[in-house]
Design an enzyme around this catalytic site. Structure first.
Site, PDB file in Angstrom:
ATOM      1  N   HIS A  11       4.766  11.463   2.815  1.00 32.38           N
ATOM      2  CA  HIS A  11       4.485  12.864   3.114  1.00 32.38           C
ATOM      3  C   HIS A  11       4.076  13.017   4.571  1.00 32.38           C
ATOM      4  O   HIS A  11       3.494  12.099   5.155  1.00 32.38           O
ATOM      5  CB  HIS A  11       3.370  13.386   2.199  1.00 32.38           C
ATOM      6  CG  HIS A  11       3.721  13.309   0.755  1.00 32.38           C
ATOM      7  ND1 HIS A  11       4.443  14.282   0.115  1.00 32.38           N
ATOM      8  CD2 HIS A  11       3.472  12.356  -0.182  1.00 32.38           C
ATOM      9  CE1 HIS A  11       4.612  13.943  -1.149  1.00 32.38           C
ATOM     10  NE2 HIS A  11       4.035  12.769  -1.350  1.00 32.38           N
ATOM     11  N   GLY A  63       0.955  -9.414  -8.640  1.00 30.21           N
ATOM     12  CA  GLY A  63       0.315  -8.259  -9.255  1.00 30.21           C
ATOM     13  C   GLY A  63      -0.371  -7.340  -8.253  1.00 30.21           C
ATOM     14  O   GLY A  63      -0.966  -7.789  -7.280  1.00 30.21           O
ATOM     15  N   ALA A  66      -0.381 -11.440  -4.662  1.00 30.19           N
ATOM     16  CA  ALA A  66      -1.027 -10.348  -5.389  1.00 30.19           C
ATOM     17  C   ALA A  66      -1.934  -9.533  -4.474  1.00 30.19           C
ATOM     18  O   ALA A  66      -2.604 -10.081  -3.602  1.00 30.19           O
ATOM     19  CB  ALA A  66      -1.832 -10.911  -6.555  1.00 30.19           C
TER      20      ALA A  66
END
Length: 196
Positions: A114, A141, A159
């Protein structure tokens, strides 16, 4: 030409109030709702729903529910794809994922962004830039992949990383922002157990 083909990578478009775009997102959400609520034993039906949702997918894929995306049609996955629970792909632009890619839980792949200035942002404007993930990539993850990123083949993203720039092939990368830690070498083939 469909509505999504009119979205030019990097250029602003009306994501919040354009009725055609809203309709496409709603159609995707209906398919996702069906997919995410099917019984685990209904594998044939689950695969059918995913093939209808995605732009393309190779052989041997597993997408553990719940799975979320904006449109689906801009997502292209290769052969032998696995993603664990809570994969989110915001696919205003194309997301190209190669063969033998593994994605851990709670990963977000975002093509959408945005404007920083409030006037254009409150108008519902956004932009989308494609993301590419090469063959044999492992994403740990809780990783976030930001618009415009390319992750090179054979690389591992640790992760919790936030990937804001391209990652070359054949490396281990980690951190926020994600950066190359080291190259993957032949000695990595010898590791049989992991120690903290």
């Amino acid at each position: 030409m469909g509505v999504l083909e009119n979205i030019v990578p990097g250029e602003l478009y009306d994501a919040n109030y354009d009725p055609d775009i809203i309709k496409l997102r709603k159609e995707a959400k209906i398919k996702l709702h069906k997919y995410n609520t099917l019984s685990p034993v209904e594998e044939t039906e689950k695969n059918k729903v995913i093939k209808e949702l995605l732009g393309s997918c190779g052989e041997n894929f597993i997408i553990e529910p719940p799975f979320f995306c904006d449109y689906g049609s801009n997502i292209h996955i290769g052969n032998n794809f696995y993603s664990n629970h809570n994969l989110i792909i915001l696919d205003g632009a194309k997301v190209l994922i190669g063969d033998n890619v593994c994605i851990a839980p709670n990963v977000g792949i975002y093509t959408a962004g945005h404007p920083i200035d409030v006037n254009r942002r409150v108008q519902g404007l956004e932009y989308a830039i494609p993301v590419t993930i090469g063959d044999n990539v492992w994403i740990g993850g809780g990783v976030s992949v930001i618009p415009g990123v390319n992750i090179g083949k054979n690389s591992v993203i640790a992760a919790g990383s936030v990937v804001i720039r391209d990652i070359p092939e054949g490396v281990v990368a980690a951190g926020n922002p994600c950066r190359v830690i080291r190259k993957i070498t032949e000695s990595d083939d010898q590791i049989t157990n992991f120690k903290k």
